[in-house]
Design an enzyme around this catalytic site. Structure first.
Site, short mmCIF file in Angstrom:
data_model
loop_
_atom_site.label_atom_id
_atom_site.label_comp_id
_atom_site.label_asym_id
_atom_site.label_seq_id
_atom_site.Cartn_x
_atom_site.Cartn_y
_atom_site.Cartn_z
N LYS A 27 3.67 -15.13 2.94
CA LYS A 27 4.04 -15.83 1.66
C LYS A 27 5.26 -16.01 1.50
CE LYS A 27 2.51 -17.71 -2.20
NZ LYS A 27 1.56 -18.97 -2.32
N TYR A 67 0.76 -1.16 0.07
CA TYR A 67 -0.04 -0.07 -0.07
C TYR A 67 0.89 1.34 -0.22
CZ TYR A 67 -4.66 -1.94 1.12
OH TYR A 67 -5.74 -2.78 0.86
N ASP A 80 -2.33 -18.38 1.25
CA ASP A 80 -3.29 -19.18 0.30
C ASP A 80 -3.75 -20.25 1.15
OD1 ASP A 80 -0.76 -20.32 0.28
OD2 ASP A 80 -0.71 -20.93 -1.61
N ASP A 118 -5.92 -6.86 4.73
CA ASP A 118 -7.18 -6.75 3.99
C ASP A 118 -8.03 -7.59 3.46
OD1 ASP A 118 -8.66 -4.54 2.74
OD2 ASP A 118 -7.99 -4.73 0.91
N ASP A 139 -11.91 -9.41 5.04
CA ASP A 139 -13.22 -9.39 4.57
C ASP A 139 -13.61 -10.85 4.43
OD1 ASP A 139 -13.16 -6.77 3.61
OD2 ASP A 139 -13.84 -7.16 1.73
C1 IPM Z 1 -10.50 -1.34 4.42
C2 IPM Z 1 -10.65 -0.86 3.13
C3 IPM Z 1 -9.60 -0.03 2.79
C4 IPM Z 1 -8.17 -0.72 2.70
C5 IPM Z 1 -9.49 1.00 1.43
C6 IPM Z 1 -11.12 1.57 1.09
C7 IPM Z 1 -8.41 1.91 1.14
O1 IPM Z 1 -10.71 -1.94 2.05
O2 IPM Z 1 -10.12 -0.67 5.27
O3 IPM Z 1 -10.31 -2.71 4.56
O4 IPM Z 1 -7.80 -1.38 1.73
O5 IPM Z 1 -7.36 -0.70 3.80
MG MG Z 2 -10.73 -3.89 2.99
#
Ligand code: IPM
Ligand code: MG
Length: 351
Positions: free
Chosen positions: A187, A142, A219, A243, A247
């Protein structure tokens, strides 16, 4: 006590969920005798529209002078034509970096009342899920070197040992307060940054002999999360892996609309935001789930204000209304649901 809070509502569903979070904040203040000085500032798409840039100087200044920042979500397809540093998301990354918030704490807990909304077979999650992802937040791909031309683009994943060491320390401290089990995800079969990651985590682990440490390739971890998620307690990982995996972890607990996060640095100061995005497709319809941002406010009481009772009060209120059967659209599982404002009313009544 009076707390100074910077409020960044953001884009898409950001404003509606943050309005509800502020109502909960005031309800907690009334119950426990705290007051809040809330300063609303802009970042992301909303700032681009109003001020012509994604992160006006005043926003950074107000955040730096606050005890904590509450943020909704930024971004949306409306700004897809913008490149690189002009994008709404870049505001969020700059805030994290400039405020020194290198540790992103993302608890993924399954509420008993929501076990039917979990997409996994019930025997896999029998007994519930309770893990916390500790994501490095100001390094890695990032923030590495970038380059773009018409036919070439490059994003570098970079890590310094000190960046790995400080996030590892945080994760071990969290593990010590939980079940003393930590999985570090990398990884290392391919990436040099991951090999440095592994070596550094092993070094830090010597200070925490009680914590059982294991290393897992990312993975494999993505697969293990869906076949045997209960093996995880504290997950420690770098920025982009965190990240993605957060999710995934959020969905197996029921809905991404439920999970809060805290971004922390060396001090008490923190930025608190739901892990979900701005969901522009459902914005302005009063159907978004405000629980992730309300639970983020609970994390603010816990981590920045050191007020466990207030944090627990919010978490208990959320749990109780879920047990009573109140749901937003994302967690209905085909049954009745109520709106963003109405579910917040229920949480406030419960408080
Ligand atoms: C998160 C989001 C952010 C990230 C984006 C919106 C930049 O997906 O906070 O998980 O990737 O960190
Ligand atoms: Mg995110």
């Amino acid at each position: 006590m009076t707390f100074n809070i910077a409020l960044i509502k953001g884009d898409g569903i950001g404003p509606e969920i943050m309005n509800e979070t502020v109502r909960v904040l005031y309800a907690v203040g009334e119950k426990f005798g705290h007051s809040f000085e809330i300063k609303e500032v802009l970042a992301g798409g909303a700032a681009i529209e109003a001020a012509g840039c994604n992160l006006p100087e005043i926003t950074m200044e107000v955040c730096k002078n606050s005890d904590a920042v509450l943020l909704g979500a930024v971004g949306g397809s409306k700004w897809d034509h913008l490149q690189g540093s002009k994008r709404p998301e870049m505001a969020l990354l700059t805030l994290r970096k400039e405020l020194g918030l290198f540790a992103n704490i993302r608890p993924a807990v399954m509420f008993e009342a929501l076990k039917d909304t979990c997409p996994l077979k019930s025997e896999i999650v029998e007994g519930g899920l309770d893990m916390v992802i500790v994501r490095e937040l100001t390094g890695g791909i990032y923030f590495g070197k970038r380059e773009t031309s018409q036919t070439y683009a490059c994003d570098c994943m970079e890590y310094w040992e000190y960046e790995i060491a400080r996030i590892a320390e945080k994760a071990f401290q969290i593990a010590m307060k939980r079940n003393k089990k930590l999985t570090s995800i990398d990884k290392a079969n391919v990436l040099d940054t991951s090999r440095l990651w592994r070596k550094t985590v092993d070094k830090i682990s010597k200070k925490y002999p009680e914590v059982q440490v294991s290393h897992m390739y990312v993975d494999n971890a993505a697969m293990q999360l869906v076949i045997n998620p209960k093996q995880f307690d504290v997950i420690l990982t770098e920025n982009m892996f965190g990240d993605i995996l957060s999710d995934e972890a959020s969905m197996i607990t029921g809905s991404i609309g439920m999970l809060p996060s805290a971004s922390l640095g060396d001090k008490q100061f923190g930025m608190y935001e739901p892990i979900h995005g701005s969901a522009p497709d459902i914005a302005g319809k009063n159907i978004a789930n405000p629980i992730a941002s309300i639970l983020s406010a609970a994390m603010m009481f816990r981590h920045t204000f050191s007020m466990e009772e207030e944090a627990r009060a919010i978490e208990k209120a959320v749990e109780s209304i879920l047990n009573q059967g109140y749901r937003t659209l994302d967690i209905t599982n085909g049954k009745d649901y109520i709106g963003t404002m109405e579910i917040t009313d229920k949480i406030i009544e419960m408080l």
